[in-house]
Design a protein around this motif. Sequence first.
Motif, short mmCIF file in Angstrom:
data_model
loop_
_atom_site.label_atom_id
_atom_site.label_comp_id
_atom_site.label_asym_id
_atom_site.label_seq_id
_atom_site.Cartn_x
_atom_site.Cartn_y
_atom_site.Cartn_z
N SER A 103 5.83 10.00 48.67
CA SER A 103 5.99 9.44 47.31
C SER A 103 7.26 9.94 46.66
N THR A 151 12.53 -0.03 38.66
CA THR A 151 11.38 0.06 39.55
C THR A 151 10.97 1.52 39.72
N GLU A 187 8.74 2.46 36.83
CA GLU A 187 7.42 1.85 37.02
C GLU A 187 6.64 2.58 38.11
N PHE A 188 7.32 2.91 39.22
CA PHE A 188 6.69 3.64 40.33
C PHE A 188 6.22 5.02 39.86
N ASN A 189 7.05 5.71 39.08
CA ASN A 189 6.70 7.04 38.56
C ASN A 189 5.46 6.97 37.66
N SER A 190 5.37 5.93 36.83
CA SER A 190 4.21 5.76 35.95
C SER A 190 2.94 5.56 36.75
N LYS A 191 3.02 4.71 37.78
CA LYS A 191 1.84 4.46 38.62
C LYS A 191 1.45 5.70 39.40
N LEU A 192 2.45 6.44 39.87
CA LEU A 192 2.17 7.68 40.61
C LEU A 192 1.49 8.71 39.71
N SER A 214 -0.34 8.01 37.14
CA SER A 214 -1.72 7.53 36.88
C SER A 214 -2.62 7.84 38.05
#
Length: 192
Positions: free
Chosen positions: A168, A182, A185-190, A192
């Motif tokens: 990751s 992106t 966005e990827f950091n936010s999902k990670l 979460s």
Amino acid sequence: DKYLRLFFIPLLGIMIPFFSGIISYSHYAHFELIAVNLYFILLSFCIWSGASWIHRKSRFIFKTFRNPIIKVFSVSLIGGLFGAAISGVFSIAWYKMSGETFDWAPITRCVAFSSLAVLLFTLLYEILFLSTQRVLYTKIVDQLDWERSKAEMSVLKNELEPHFIFNSLNTLSWLILNDPNTAHEFNSKLAS
């Protein structure tokens, strides 16, 4: 209980005849008064021991009840009746042994005082027992909460395997350099 017994059994044994008026103190010599008080200390001991036994046995009988008021009321009532019966028997026996003029009024006062003492000490014991139980249950709940939190943390640690984190972070590094939107966005999902 040991220290309460050592103090209150003799005290009650002296107070019962004094407050009930069952003894004519002026009719007795000092040695006889000691013997009379020992008799009533025996009465106090019998009442205390019997009421304690009733209290211990009833703890198992009323364990299934959720409402402690029913338990306290029942134990107090049974203990009070026991104290009344024992003090009544001892009082009548006292009149037979002592040769004093028989009178129901001192017997009634002796029975009432004994029952009141049993009720008072039963309530005191039950309050102390329930507060001790509450502290014990609080410690158990706190220990279980701590164990649950520890287990949840262990599960979380096991879920986050080092290989997953490594992949990751490498992906996030590449996205930061090549596609910052992106990457965000990827950091936010990670997270979460």
